[in-house]
Design an enzyme around this catalytic site. Sequence first.
Site, PDB file in Angstrom:
ATOM      1  N   ASP A 294       0.985  -1.265   0.121  1.00 42.30           N
ATOM      2  CA  ASP A 294       0.417  -0.043   0.136  1.00 42.30           C
ATOM      3  C   ASP A 294       0.763   1.386  -0.052  1.00 42.30           C
ATOM      4  O   ASP A 294       1.901   1.087   0.515  1.00 42.30           O
ATOM      5  CB  ASP A 294      -1.255  -0.184   1.539  1.00 42.30           C
ATOM      6  CG  ASP A 294      -1.913   1.399   1.590  1.00 42.30           C
ATOM      7  OD1 ASP A 294      -2.640   1.709   0.324  1.00 42.30           O
ATOM      8  OD2 ASP A 294      -1.913   1.817   2.369  1.00 42.30           O
TER       9      ASP A 294
ATOM     10  N   ASP B 257      -0.222   5.560   0.491  1.00 42.18           N
ATOM     11  CA  ASP B 257      -0.540   6.264   1.879  1.00 42.18           C
ATOM     12  C   ASP B 257      -0.244   5.434   3.290  1.00 42.18           C
ATOM     13  O   ASP B 257      -1.222   5.225   3.550  1.00 42.18           O
ATOM     14  CB  ASP B 257      -1.842   6.608   1.110  1.00 42.18           C
ATOM     15  CG  ASP B 257      -1.406   8.568   1.001  1.00 42.18           C
ATOM     16  OD1 ASP B 257      -0.345   8.906   2.196  1.00 42.18           O
ATOM     17  OD2 ASP B 257      -1.906   9.221   0.250  1.00 42.18           O
TER      18      ASP B 257
ATOM     19  N   ASP C 157      -1.191  -0.057   5.848  1.00 40.89           N
ATOM     20  CA  ASP C 157      -1.794  -0.139   7.679  1.00 40.89           C
ATOM     21  C   ASP C 157      -2.795  -0.099   7.660  1.00 40.89           C
ATOM     22  O   ASP C 157      -3.399   0.703   8.851  1.00 40.89           O
ATOM     23  CB  ASP C 157      -1.127   1.289   7.422  1.00 40.89           C
ATOM     24  CG  ASP C 157      -1.690   2.189   6.364  1.00 40.89           C
ATOM     25  OD1 ASP C 157      -2.397   1.528   5.324  1.00 40.89           O
ATOM     26  OD2 ASP C 157      -2.200   3.245   6.736  1.00 40.89           O
TER      27      ASP C 157
END
Length: 337
Positions: A19, A21, A217
């Site tokens: 991922d 961001d 995250d």
Amino acid sequence: MSEHADQPLYRAYDTALLDLDGVVYAGPRAIDHAVDSLAQARTAGMRLAYVTNNASRTPKAVAEHLTELGIAAEPDDVITSAQAAARVVAGKVPAGAAVLVIGGEGLLEAVRERGLRPVRSLDDDPAAVVQGYDASVGWTQLAEASYAVAKGLPWVASNTDLTIPTARGTAPGNGTLVAAVRTATGVDPEVAGKPLPPMHRETVIRTGAKRPLVVGDRLDTDIEGAFNGGVDSLLVFTGVSRPEELPEAPAKYRPTYLAADLRGLLRVQPELGAGDGGSYRCGGWTVEPRDGGLEIAERGEDRYDGLRALCAAAWAAADAPGGSTPKWREALASLDL
């Protein structure tokens, strides 16, 4: 229990599905330790693929941003939800068909890549509607989508993330824009992005990964996406999800590994083992059930190994027939994460 306990993750898996961001960067800056960790993993032979639900930017634009941050990347290293959505649409319409695109350049490029013709109005006789986030999307485009969906055209959304992080804070994401069309029509779209299978398939097709590791995250997109794809995952705590969300997480939100940041790719992740009476051990840490709660019985070095042991004990107790999650907050606080 990990079958890769004797080697760092960059050797145990051939491809990291990362991922962006909150994992690799936060807006205009790289996350601490990301540049060096990714460089070491890549040098050691791990393929790095950057997987994003943001459909607004083209892979070329994303790769250029990564390169500016000091992370070597090519457009082929970037996989977007726009690409996954365009593949889904292509499976529903004739070759060369017109498709109503509600979104920006990233989605327009992805539709063209599949040999389809993007249009902006129902008057252009599209065969389907595809919708993805872009800051330029406003009432006019949402109205066109609503007219087309109400007419019965197939509707595919790149993703349904309700929010998107920006340099100024949290802003409405594609899910919020999709909700406007859903409210106007009473119809639900087919969704392509994380955590649903089309995004995982797109990533595997484009990378050729045989032993992928999802790195993210967020429990509700990255980790759930790994669960849906049947692959292992690494949760890092540089973005959205926090340690206190884990002990009571349902199975689809449970990562395989935990780490403070992307340095976790470089570590030998210790084996997670079950002991007597519902205890679990990991990397020198032991967590035991006691008086209706969980207690740290032995302490090791990496506190995230302790968190893995704590979560394993909590999940095992909750998953047992007639079981429930034991008290865990005091044990978690003692880890001082």
